[in-house]
Design a protein around this motif. Structure first.
Motif, PDB file in Angstrom:
ATOM      1  N   LEU A  92      15.233   7.401  -8.255  1.00 33.43           N
ATOM      2  CA  LEU A  92      13.995   7.917  -7.671  1.00 33.43           C
ATOM      3  C   LEU A  92      14.208   9.315  -7.129  1.00 33.43           C
ATOM      4  O   LEU A  92      15.233   9.593  -6.512  1.00 33.43           O
ATOM      5  N   GLN A 102       8.652  11.619   3.612  1.00 31.21           N
ATOM      6  CA  GLN A 102       9.158  11.691   2.251  1.00 31.21           C
ATOM      7  C   GLN A 102       8.222  10.937   1.331  1.00 31.21           C
ATOM      8  O   GLN A 102       7.767   9.840   1.634  1.00 31.21           O
ATOM      9  N   PHE A 104       7.834   9.518  -2.616  1.00 26.73           N
ATOM     10  CA  PHE A 104       8.696   9.097  -3.705  1.00 26.73           C
ATOM     11  C   PHE A 104       7.970   9.063  -5.044  1.00 26.73           C
ATOM     12  O   PHE A 104       6.778   8.725  -5.109  1.00 26.73           O
ATOM     13  N   GLY A 105       8.714   9.385  -6.084  1.00 27.67           N
ATOM     14  CA  GLY A 105       8.207   9.187  -7.414  1.00 27.67           C
ATOM     15  C   GLY A 105       8.243   7.713  -7.775  1.00 27.67           C
ATOM     16  O   GLY A 105       8.812   6.900  -7.036  1.00 27.67           O
ATOM     17  N   PRO A 106       7.674   7.358  -8.929  1.00 31.05           N
ATOM     18  CA  PRO A 106       7.616   5.945  -9.332  1.00 31.05           C
ATOM     19  C   PRO A 106       8.952   5.387  -9.786  1.00 31.05           C
ATOM     20  O   PRO A 106       9.097   4.178  -9.943  1.00 31.05           O
ATOM     21  N   GLY A 107       9.926   6.276 -10.012  1.00 30.38           N
ATOM     22  CA  GLY A 107      11.245   5.805 -10.404  1.00 30.38           C
ATOM     23  C   GLY A 107      11.449   5.768 -11.910  1.00 30.38           C
ATOM     24  O   GLY A 107      10.494   5.698 -12.699  1.00 30.38           O
ATOM     25  N   ARG A 109      13.678   3.509 -14.490  1.00 37.26           N
ATOM     26  CA  ARG A 109      14.478   2.284 -14.599  1.00 37.26           C
ATOM     27  C   ARG A 109      15.434   2.438 -15.782  1.00 37.26           C
ATOM     28  O   ARG A 109      15.011   2.499 -16.929  1.00 37.26           O
TER      29      ARG A 109
ATOM     30  N   TYR B  36       8.658   1.774   4.737  1.00 38.37           N
ATOM     31  CA  TYR B  36       8.132   1.987   3.403  1.00 38.37           C
ATOM     32  C   TYR B  36       7.880   0.632   2.748  1.00 38.37           C
ATOM     33  O   TYR B  36       8.567  -0.348   3.037  1.00 38.37           O
ATOM     34  N   GLN B  38       7.422  -1.242  -1.138  1.00 38.97           N
ATOM     35  CA  GLN B  38       7.629  -1.089  -2.580  1.00 38.97           C
ATOM     36  C   GLN B  38       7.014  -2.290  -3.280  1.00 38.97           C
ATOM     37  O   GLN B  38       7.540  -3.405  -3.173  1.00 38.97           O
ATOM     38  N   ASN B  41       7.766  -3.039  -9.440  1.00 39.16           N
ATOM     39  CA  ASN B  41       7.815  -2.014 -10.496  1.00 39.16           C
ATOM     40  C   ASN B  41       7.141  -0.708 -10.094  1.00 39.16           C
ATOM     41  O   ASN B  41       6.639   0.033 -10.951  1.00 39.16           O
ATOM     42  N   GLN B  42       7.114  -0.424  -8.823  1.00 39.16           N
ATOM     43  CA  GLN B  42       6.541   0.826  -8.352  1.00 39.16           C
ATOM     44  C   GLN B  42       7.520   1.546  -7.438  1.00 39.16           C
ATOM     45  O   GLN B  42       8.545   0.993  -7.040  1.00 39.16           O
ATOM     46  N   GLY B  43       7.203   2.800  -7.129  1.00 38.33           N
ATOM     47  CA  GLY B  43       8.016   3.558  -6.193  1.00 38.33           C
ATOM     48  C   GLY B  43       7.698   3.171  -4.759  1.00 38.33           C
ATOM     49  O   GLY B  43       6.946   2.232  -4.505  1.00 38.33           O
ATOM     50  N   LEU B  44       8.265   3.898  -3.818  1.00 38.71           N
ATOM     51  CA  LEU B  44       8.062   3.595  -2.403  1.00 38.71           C
ATOM     52  C   LEU B  44       6.846   4.319  -1.859  1.00 38.71           C
ATOM     53  O   LEU B  44       6.591   5.471  -2.199  1.00 38.71           O
ATOM     54  N   LEU B  46       4.895   5.261   1.864  1.00 45.11           N
ATOM     55  CA  LEU B  46       5.063   5.290   3.311  1.00 45.11           C
ATOM     56  C   LEU B  46       3.989   4.441   3.981  1.00 45.11           C
ATOM     57  O   LEU B  46       2.798   4.637   3.741  1.00 45.11           O
ATOM     58  N   GLU B  88       8.262  -5.605  -1.221  1.00 44.12           N
ATOM     59  CA  GLU B  88       9.496  -5.416  -0.465  1.00 44.12           C
ATOM     60  C   GLU B  88       9.291  -4.280   0.525  1.00 44.12           C
ATOM     61  O   GLU B  88       8.715  -3.247   0.183  1.00 44.12           O
ATOM     62  N   PHE B  90      10.969  -1.664   3.388  1.00 41.82           N
ATOM     63  CA  PHE B  90      12.203  -0.999   3.776  1.00 41.82           C
ATOM     64  C   PHE B  90      11.997  -0.233   5.078  1.00 41.82           C
ATOM     65  O   PHE B  90      11.051   0.540   5.209  1.00 41.82           O
ATOM     66  N   GLY B 109      16.165  -3.937   2.943  1.00 43.94           N
ATOM     67  CA  GLY B 109      14.874  -4.417   2.498  1.00 43.94           C
ATOM     68  C   GLY B 109      14.593  -5.853   2.892  1.00 43.94           C
ATOM     69  O   GLY B 109      15.505  -6.672   3.038  1.00 43.94           O
TER      70      GLY B 109
END
Lengths: 113, 116
Positions: A92, A102, A104-107, A109, B36, B38, B41-44, B46, B88, B90, B109
């Motif tokens: 990420l 901060q 974050f991008g979607p990541g 995998r 945060y 999640q 299958n996605q990003g974090l 806030l 999840e 964090f 987490g």
């Protein structure tokens, strides 16, 4: 807030090869970060990438394995070199604004076979 | 150096019940604190942050957290959860003085599972 996109969203790679992950931000930011999230684990910071300077790597991460480019204030790449199955993770990127938030991008995998 | 401990790796709860996700931290310097979320299958994303001021912080999706300096805790709460809160969560801490090493330390987490 910032909107971040990453390419590719996922990939399956063979061991010994390299993959470059792209991170694009919709606004100019000074600080960008690259994190790794191994399966079932939390996020671990790989490096901090500021435009115009060398990336700063955290303990346990080295430039030869994870070279980073930061050519401008909206873009960065992370390369995972000479991959092994232990590199299978979600990678990420994130950016920090002047309110210490901060985004974050979607990541990406990554699975290494 | 900072560290974050999330005391529960998994929290199952029924829909419309209250929930508390616990987070404790340690640090030799003053810190910022974050939660945060999640989704699969996605990003974090806030949820909320504590920088200074009121110790009760309200975030998105009806979540709130209370900073307790004496107990070095920053527990996340929601009075009534929905199925869509399954995700999840964090907890993270960052040094108040960022300098050139402004990064976040994340806990491991807590997986919140909301059951109908």
């Amino acid at each position: 807030s910032a909107v971040i996109s990453q390419k590719p969203s996922r990939d399956i790679c063979q061991r010994g090869t390299s993959l470059t992950i792209q991170c694009q931000v919709d606004s100019q930011v000074t600080m960008m970060f690259w994190y790794r999230q191994q399966p079932g684990q939390s996020l671990t910071l790989i490096a901090t990438a500021n435009q115009g300077s060398e990336a700063t790597y955290e303990s346990g991460f080295v430039i030869d394995k994870f070279p980073i480019s930061r050519p401008n204030l909206t873009f960065s790449t992370l390369t995972v070199s000479n991959m092994s199955p232990e590199d299978s993770s979600i990678y990420l990127c994130s950016v920090e604004d002047d309110r210490y938030e901060q985004y974050f991008g979607p990541g990406t995998r990554l699975t290494v076979t | 150096a900072q560290s974050v401990t999330q005391l529960d790796s998994q929290v199952p709860v029924f829909e419309e019940a209250p929930v508390e996700l616990r987070c404790n931290y340690s640090s030799s310097v003053s810190v910022y604190l974050f939660w945060y979320v999640q989704y699969p299958n996605q990003g974090l994303q806030l949820l909320l942050k504590y920088l200074s001021g009121s110790t009760l912080v309200k975030g998105i999706n009806g979540f709130e957290a209370e900073f307790n300096k004496s107990q070095t805790s920053f527990h996340l709460r929601k009075p009534s959860v929905h199925i869509s809160d399954t995700a999840e969560y964090f907890c993270a801490v960052g040094p108040l003085w960022r300098g050139s090493q402004g990064n976040l330390i994340f806990g491991k987490g807590t997986k919140l599972s909301v059951k109908p």
